[in-house]
Motif scaffolding. Structure first.
Motif, PDB file in Angstrom:
ATOM      1  N   ARG A   8       0.834  -1.203   0.000  1.00  0.00           N
ATOM      2  CA  ARG A   8       0.000   0.000   0.000  1.00  0.00           C
ATOM      3  C   ARG A   8       0.864   1.246   0.000  1.00  0.00           C
ATOM      4  N   VAL A   9       1.884   1.228   0.816  1.00  0.00           N
ATOM      5  CA  VAL A   9       2.783   2.367   0.836  1.00  0.00           C
ATOM      6  C   VAL A   9       3.502   2.458  -0.503  1.00  0.00           C
ATOM      7  N   VAL A  56       0.995   7.676  -0.098  1.00  0.00           N
ATOM      8  CA  VAL A  56       1.754   8.318   0.969  1.00  0.00           C
ATOM      9  C   VAL A  56       1.736   9.825   0.823  1.00  0.00           C
ATOM     10  N   LEU A  75       0.332  12.434   3.643  1.00  0.00           N
ATOM     11  CA  LEU A  75       1.152  13.490   4.229  1.00  0.00           C
ATOM     12  C   LEU A  75       0.524  14.861   4.024  1.00  0.00           C
ATOM     13  N   LYS A  92     -10.185   6.365  -2.409  1.00  0.00           N
ATOM     14  CA  LYS A  92     -11.128   5.340  -2.016  1.00  0.00           C
ATOM     15  C   LYS A  92     -10.440   4.229  -1.220  1.00  0.00           C
ATOM     16  N   GLU A 146      -9.546   5.377   2.223  1.00  0.00           N
ATOM     17  CA  GLU A 146     -10.726   5.411   3.087  1.00  0.00           C
ATOM     18  C   GLU A 146     -11.079   3.985   3.526  1.00  0.00           C
ATOM     19  N   ARG A 147     -10.997   3.096   2.587  1.00  0.00           N
ATOM     20  CA  ARG A 147     -11.296   1.693   2.884  1.00  0.00           C
ATOM     21  C   ARG A 147     -10.364   1.144   3.955  1.00  0.00           C
ATOM     22  N   ASP A 148      -9.133   1.563   3.912  1.00  0.00           N
ATOM     23  CA  ASP A 148      -8.144   1.077   4.879  1.00  0.00           C
ATOM     24  C   ASP A 148      -8.268   1.776   6.237  1.00  0.00           C
ATOM     25  N   GLY A 149      -9.186   2.711   6.328  1.00  0.00           N
ATOM     26  CA  GLY A 149      -9.384   3.396   7.596  1.00  0.00           C
ATOM     27  C   GLY A 149      -8.319   4.440   7.876  1.00  0.00           C
ATOM     28  N   LEU A 150      -7.617   4.870   6.844  1.00  0.00           N
ATOM     29  CA  LEU A 150      -6.531   5.825   7.033  1.00  0.00           C
ATOM     30  C   LEU A 150      -6.993   7.257   6.774  1.00  0.00           C
ATOM     31  N   LEU A 193      -5.661   6.655  12.964  1.00  0.00           N
ATOM     32  CA  LEU A 193      -4.836   5.554  12.459  1.00  0.00           C
ATOM     33  C   LEU A 193      -3.921   6.025  11.336  1.00  0.00           C
ATOM     34  N   THR A 208      -0.937   7.944  12.567  1.00  0.00           N
ATOM     35  CA  THR A 208       0.187   7.152  13.078  1.00  0.00           C
ATOM     36  C   THR A 208       1.022   6.599  11.925  1.00  0.00           C
ATOM     37  N   LEU A 209       0.341   6.257  10.827  1.00  0.00           N
ATOM     38  CA  LEU A 209       1.096   5.793   9.658  1.00  0.00           C
ATOM     39  C   LEU A 209       1.937   6.922   9.080  1.00  0.00           C
TER      40      LEU A 209
END
Lengths: 129, 129
Positions: B24-25, B31, B35, B64, B67-71, B91, B94-95
DNA sequence: CGGGATCCGCATCGATACTG
DNA sequence: CAGTATCGATGCGGATCCCG
């Protein structure tokens, strides 16, 4: 990619260092190799075995680019058959260190990410129904 | 790293959290968006303008998945025309923090990487000649 | 303004075969 | 053992058009 836009306060131009490095770290194999080789020098097929799913083509390709970037060192030993050892460079080691927080985050938060995905998908399914 | 592959000392299985997160990153846009949004909530076209070279398709796609990943959080405001605001989640924050060392590394070491590339290419050219 | 849908070219990557 | 060379599928991502 066009000209730089230095006017915009919060912007990432194409020449932005973060983007250039991210393009390399984005190579999913590169970081894994770097982290492996940091612990101890490794040989080609050892890396191949250690990284599930990588093809020989990808491995040799990524190894080459890591060496080109000065992050890894390649040492060929003239035995029969040839022995090649890959080890990390000081520069590579600093990059590996910079990646560590990310790896820790991954280990600590993957479950939460997966949960979020399930919640999202469930919500979408409700809408569809 | 847990018991999953405790047999093999240095190995990354396909299920390894690091690999899943790195995938993902590894998405070079994700990313950058994270940021940007960390600093302040941003709207669709603002992000589009801030990230040079991203297409609207990629942007909406990455948004999308974030958002799905909750980030990230998506908030639609019923104005005319519609206003949509993207903001980071705890969350996601923190990433973003975990990525910061990487960004710093990039800014500090890009030149050295580029130098290494030039040295490498020069050496290769000598061989070719 | 914030997207979805479609078409499609081209780069990636895997598989296979061969070499020093 | 440590790669290179070639081929062929596939899917990413850009371009374009459209809509609420």
């Amino acid at each position: 990619m066009k000209a730089a836009n230095s006017k915009i306060p919060n912007a990432y131009s194409a020449e932005c260092p973060t983007r250039q490095i991210l393009d390399r770290v984005g190579d999913k194999w590169a970081v894994l190799i770097l982290l492996l080789v940091r612990d101890e020098p490794m040989r080609f097929n050892a890396l191949r075995r250690a990284i599930e799913g990588i093809s020989q083509k990808m491995l040799s390709q990524v190894l080459k680019s890591l060496e080109r970037d000065g992050l890894m060192r390649r040492r060929a030993i003239a035995t029969v058959p040839v022995t090649v050892e890959y080890s990390i460079t000081p520069l590579g080691a600093t990059l590996a260190d910079a990646v560590d927080p990310l790896r820790e985050w991954a280990e600590n938060n993957l479950k939460e990410v997966l949960n979020a995905q399930r919640r999202y998908d469930a919500a979408r399914k409700d809408i569809a129904a």
